[in-house]
Design an enzyme around this catalytic site. Structure first.
Site, PDB file in Angstrom:
ATOM      1  N   LYS A   1       0.869  -1.182   0.000  1.00  0.00           N
ATOM      2  CA  LYS A   1       0.000   0.000   0.000  1.00  0.00           C
ATOM      3  C   LYS A   1       0.900   1.224   0.000  1.00  0.00           C
ATOM      4  O   LYS A   1       2.016   1.186   0.527  1.00  0.00           O
ATOM      5  CB  LYS A   1      -0.865   0.001   1.259  1.00  0.00           C
ATOM      6  CG  LYS A   1      -2.094   0.855   1.167  1.00  0.00           C
ATOM      7  CD  LYS A   1      -3.327   0.117   0.675  1.00  0.00           C
ATOM      8  CE  LYS A   1      -4.498   1.064   0.580  1.00  0.00           C
ATOM      9  NZ  LYS A   1      -5.740   0.402   0.223  1.00  0.00           N
TER      10      LYS A   1
ATOM     11  N   VAL B   1     -17.473   4.223  -2.045  1.00  0.00           N
ATOM     12  CA  VAL B   1     -18.029   2.961  -1.547  1.00  0.00           C
ATOM     13  C   VAL B   1     -19.273   3.218  -0.688  1.00  0.00           C
ATOM     14  O   VAL B   1     -20.312   2.583  -0.880  1.00  0.00           O
ATOM     15  CB  VAL B   1     -16.977   2.165  -0.738  1.00  0.00           C
ATOM     16  CG1 VAL B   1     -17.573   0.851  -0.259  1.00  0.00           C
ATOM     17  CG2 VAL B   1     -15.731   1.910  -1.563  1.00  0.00           C
TER      18      VAL B   1
ATOM     19  N   GLY C   1     -18.413   8.374   0.476  1.00  0.00           N
ATOM     20  CA  GLY C   1     -17.540   8.465  -0.701  1.00  0.00           C
ATOM     21  C   GLY C   1     -17.959   7.418  -1.720  1.00  0.00           C
ATOM     22  O   GLY C   1     -19.114   6.971  -1.755  1.00  0.00           O
TER      23      GLY C   1
ATOM     24  N   GLY D   1     -19.307   7.913   6.197  1.00  0.00           N
ATOM     25  CA  GLY D   1     -18.507   8.131   4.990  1.00  0.00           C
ATOM     26  C   GLY D   1     -19.343   7.870   3.752  1.00  0.00           C
ATOM     27  O   GLY D   1     -19.786   6.739   3.516  1.00  0.00           O
TER      28      GLY D   1
END
Ligand code: NAI
Length: 347
Positions: A78, A180, A178, A176
């Protein structure tokens, strides 16, 4: 020694710095026993370099486990670019990052994550080959596939905890909104769930209120929302010794990586009777999608969907084993992943 322990047996950690073009990037390669390292690039304005490094290390370790659990022939990696994606992510900075990726010589495959968009992935792919999830030569944004896998995982968790996978009439808190989180909300809403949402972006919550009739709460209080299920879909560390005592939902199942501040927090959740869907198991859809793009036989959407449809089965196995052995779900998931990695090493 504490510092070295925090590196947690990462095979490689690369630092890319280009002051002129505004790049500070960390590429962490955790484990390549199962294949080359694969994992997205996050662009986030961490307060310190240490915070960015810690994020990269935890995220890459999570990718190792994610890949092993999903039976993908990839290892964990990552990257974190320490910058504000809204104000500091310039073409020059991405140029410098593309050069860093090229210098890694195929050891690390990357793509979208928080702060790195499909357009950015396309930009990088034009300059260096090891970028997946692109429009040209790739399978596009992996987020909808992640959201689908998460939705199926939510249903598996409901089935295990409540005996029915129906979301209709349930109160579901999504943190959240966003790529997804929004897509997950669409699916939950279409099956009749009542949504409670929070996001630091005021425009997104306003849109959710309008599109889904969602109840909007503050980002600090969503963990404590009166909900049947809590779906973290923002950043990591949302479940901690501080927040878990306030959690009302009996199920946590969402897409965010590294939801637990510490591994032990899963035991805390278990003691409180909360069913926790391990993050890297439920959110593997995106990885499955981008990894399929890199398969020698080429990308096959139907095969990806078949693979994503196995996520609930995998979760059910973990839930049942955790219950039978009275162990936290993430201990079971990690044990399965580590066993597969050890087998690959032995072979
Ligand atoms: P995104 O950047 O599109 O969305 C993140 C959202 O969270 C944004 O709307 C942001 O404003 C919001 N947010 C940030 N801090 C917040 C806070 N404190 N409270 C409430 N909202 C906050 O990212 P994306 O792609 O939707 O990813 C969401 C999570 O899922 C991340 O943890 C990511 O690592 C993880 N994930 C994403 C995958 C994908 O395919 N996109 C795959 C696997 C995991």
């Amino acid at each position: 020694a504490a510092r070295l322990a925090a590196f947690d047996n990462h095979e490689q950690i690369w630092l890319g710095q280009d002051d002129e073009r505004g790049l500070t990037a960390i590429v962490a390669i955790h484990n390549t026993a199962l294949g080359p390292a694969l994992g997205g690039t996050r662009v986030w304005p961490h307060a310190t370099f240490d915070a960015a490094l810690t994020d990269a290390l935890r995220l890459s370790r999570g990718m190792t486990f994610k890949s092993a659990i999903a039976r993908m022939p990839f290892g964990g990696g990552k990257a974190v670019i320490k910058a504000d994606s809204k104000t500091e992510k310039t073409p020059a900075m991405l140029e410098a990052y593309a050069e860093m990726l090229a210098a890694l010589n195929g050891q690390y495959y990357t793509g979208e994550d928080v702060g790195l968009t499909l357009d950015d992935a396309n930009f990088l792919r034009e300059r260096t080959p090891n970028v997946s999830g692109t429009t040209v030569g790739g399978s596009g944004n992996p987020s909808p596939v992640t959201a689908l896998g998460t939705f199926l995982g939510v249903k598996a968790a409901l089935k295990h905890a409540r005996g029915s996978d129906a979301v209709s009439g349930l109160r579901i808190a999504v943190q959240g909104l966003g790529s997804v989180g929004w897509s997950l909300c669409e699916q939950l809403h279409s099956e009749g769930a009542s949504l409670i949402v929070a996001d630091i972006d005021a425009a997104r919550v306003a849109k959710a209120r309008e599109a889904f009739g969602a109840e909007v709460v503050e980002t600090e209080t969503i963990v404590a929302a009166e909900a049947d299920l809590f779906a973290p879909c923002a950043l990591g560390g949302v479940l901690s010794a501080d927040t878990i005592p306030h959690l009302k939902a009996r199920i946590v199942a969402g897409a965010a990586n590294n939801q637990l501040a510490r591994h032990e927090d899963a035991a805390h959740l278990m003691r409180r009777g909360v069913l926790y869907a391990p993050d890297y198991v439920i959110n593997a859809g995106g990885l499955i999608n981008v990894a399929a793009e890199l398969a020698p036989e080429g990308y096959d959407r139907a095969e990806v969907m078949r693979h994503v449809a196995l996520i609930p089965e995998t979760l059910m196995d973990i839930f049942q084993r955790a219950e039978a052995e009275q162990r936290p779900t993430n201990d079971i998931a990690q044990a399965i992943a580590e066993e597969r990695i050890a087998q690959a090493r032995a072979a």
